[in-house]
Write a protein that holds these residues in place. Structure first.
Motif, PDB file in Angstrom:
ATOM      1  N   HIS A 159       0.845  -1.559  -0.071  1.00  0.00           N
ATOM      2  CA  HIS A 159      -0.143   0.063  -0.515  1.00  0.00           C
ATOM      3  C   HIS A 159       1.078   1.132  -0.018  1.00  0.00           C
ATOM      4  N   GLY A 160       1.939   1.406   0.189  1.00  0.00           N
ATOM      5  CA  GLY A 160       2.601   2.462  -0.237  1.00  0.00           C
ATOM      6  C   GLY A 160       3.305   2.674   1.161  1.00  0.00           C
ATOM      7  N   PRO A 161       4.821   3.136   0.848  1.00  0.00           N
ATOM      8  CA  PRO A 161       5.609   3.738   2.140  1.00  0.00           C
ATOM      9  C   PRO A 161       4.395   4.743   2.947  1.00  0.00           C
ATOM     10  N   GLY A 162       3.974   5.663   2.273  1.00  0.00           N
ATOM     11  CA  GLY A 162       3.257   6.780   3.004  1.00  0.00           C
ATOM     12  C   GLY A 162       2.825   6.646   4.168  1.00  0.00           C
ATOM     13  N   LEU A 163       2.139   5.706   3.913  1.00  0.00           N
ATOM     14  CA  LEU A 163       1.231   4.971   5.462  1.00  0.00           C
ATOM     15  C   LEU A 163       1.884   4.900   6.381  1.00  0.00           C
TER      16      LEU A 163
ATOM     17  N   LEU B  79      -0.478  10.053   7.816  1.00  0.00           N
ATOM     18  CA  LEU B  79      -0.974   8.159   8.482  1.00  0.00           C
ATOM     19  C   LEU B  79      -0.911   7.140   8.592  1.00  0.00           C
TER      20      LEU B  79
ATOM     21  N   ARG C  60      -0.021  -6.753  -7.003  1.00  0.00           N
ATOM     22  CA  ARG C  60       0.268  -6.621  -5.740  1.00  0.00           C
ATOM     23  C   ARG C  60       0.895  -7.170  -5.083  1.00  0.00           C
TER      24      ARG C  60
END
Lengths: 209, 253
Positions: free
Chosen positions: B20-24, B29, B219
């Motif tokens: 889900h992406g490192p932004g989490l 987030l 993914r």
């Protein structure tokens, strides 16, 4: 140079961005200017998503922050000065399929990116799509489905739109799960989207064309 | 039929962030993710039912099980070929999670909705995997092998075969029903079948990903380590008292 608000919103600094919005409103700034900054920030968010710097959670978070900004700004706007929507989109999960999460995210992103979305929900009967297009005169239709049985539903829905004499008035996108070019060709749709931003890009491209 | 509610769920944060992406993991987030993790711990009510059926006949495209029920289609025959028994199982994360996701949707809280939905999918996939591995371990003790697992709707196995699984299992015992489009309720439920026997079977050691037509662009598949969920650096989600127990202590109905 873009305003600090654009940067804060694009960087998803929620508290900082909302504080900036409040400060600008208190200072008497034009609410439309704030909306313009918010829209520019969403464009940057979309660019970062396309560059795989942002993912779906960031997109949705950005949309939620934008909704909060709108909640602060709209009460300060004079009646009738709300920004015009880019256009209408009829959207729904096709008959026989009840998957809704992906559809909801796309609808949300279309909404925060300036579209008026007529969300028909899930397991939408074929005739309901036709009715919604007729009622709304929407130029864009989105069909969502995650199950493979949705492919036939999509095909049947598009056939019904054609039978109603509406096919040349609309552009139709499909999306969800294992959808690809082969499915698009089977259903007769104009395009398929692989994620929420591609749906936004398709709608923008069709409406501004 | 055996019913079990004994699962210990773990959250592989590294794999989830890869998906889900490192932004989490970022300052904005991460609190949302932590809140969702806290929330799902109280919402997931894991339960599973499973049973095994001797394979009486191998027909053209189906197996006939003891009792006369026929099951097949898609890659089932090829995968389970050589098995002596067919194991049929159903897992669910329970209705409370579905309800909370619905509430968030109605309130327009799409980020929480999304996070809970993703974590719910993660959880129910773990339930399926853990149940499969438990049965696999018990069968190994008696010298049996297990085929790769399959679920209706994956690969070429039609969703409508879900109805056969619901005929074989009394799914009402764990509160799962089948809808008209062969989707289960609660939504975060998964069924699985696999073969068991003393001889090598058509397919062993593969995962559902290996039979999926979109594996190369998925993914989720990319985050799996040789088809097994990694459990390193796990945050244990299991509510207090929900410990793994041996089979003999599970309820048989």
């Amino acid at each position: 140079m873009e305003s600090e608000l654009v940067g804060a919103l694009a960087d998803l600094k929620e508290d900082e961005a909302l504080a900036m919005v409040q400060a600008r409103l208190d200072a008497g700034d034009d609410p439309l200017g704030i909306f313009d900054d918010a829209r520019r920030a969403m464009e940057i968010v979309g660019e970062r998503f396309s560059a795989s710097e942002y993912f779906i959670p960031e997109l949705v978070y950005a949309g939620e922050i934008l909704k909060e900004v709108a909640g602060l700004v709209k009460p300060r706007m004079a009646a009738g000065t709300e920004q015009a929507r880019l256009g209408k989109v009829v959207f729904g999960t096709v008959a026989g399929d009840i998957h809704d999460i992906g559809k909801d995210i796309v609808v949300f992103m279309l909404d925060v990116n300036g579209f008026e979305v007529i969300d028909l929900g899930v397991d939408v009967p074929i005739e309901r799509f036709v009715e919604a297009i007729q009622e709304s005169q929407s130029p864009v239709v989105g069909l969502s489905g995650f199950l493979t049985l949705a492919f036939q539903s999509m095909k049947d829905t598009i056939a019904a739109i054609e039978a109603a004499g509406l096919r040349n008035d609309v552009k139709i996108m499909i999306g969800g799960g294992p959808i690809d070019e082969q499915v698009r060709s089977f259903t007769g749709a104009d395009a398929f989207g692989t994620d929420a931003m591609s749906a936004v890009d398709l709608a923008k491209g069709w409406i501004t064309a | 039929m055996i019913i079990t509610r004994d699962f210990q769920l773990s959250f592989d944060e590294a794999a989830f962030l890869t998906l889900h992406g490192p932004g989490l993991d970022g300052p904005g987030l991460r609190p949302k993710l932590v809140a969702a993790l806290d929330e799902i711990e109280s919402l997931v009510e894991p339960a599973a039912c499973f049973d095994s059926f001797p394979i009486e006949k191998v027909l053209h495209d189906r197996f006939q099980l003891a009792g006369g029920v026929k099951i097949g289609g898609g890659p089932v025959m090829a995968v389970v070929a050589g098995a002596e028994e067919l194991f049929v199982a159903l897992c669910t994360a329970g209705p409370a999670l579905d309800e909370r996701i619905r509430e968030y949707r109605e309130r327009g809280r799409y980020l929480q909705m999304l996070l809970l939905d993703e974590l719910g999918s993660w959880a129910v996939d773990q339930l399926r995997q853990q149940l499969y591995e438990r049965v696999q371990a018990e069968l190994a003790e008696r010298g049996w092998r297990t085929s790769s697992p399959l679920s209706p709707g994956e690969s070429d196995w039609p969703m409508r075969e879900q109805r056969i699984i619901f005929k074989l299992l009394d799914t009402a015992e764990i509160g799962v029903a089948l809808g008209p489009s062969y989707m289960m309720s609660p939504l975060k439920s998964l069924s699985v079948v696999f073969g068991g026997g003393a001889q090598p079977m058509g397919s062993e050691g593969l995962t559902n990903c290996d039979f999926c037509s979109i594996q190369d662009r998925c993914r989720v598949s990319a985050t799996r380590n040789n088809g097994r969920h990694t459990h390193a650096a796990a945050v244990v989600l299991a509510p207090a008292g929900n410990q793994i127990r041996d089979f003999p202590q599970e309820k048989r109905v």
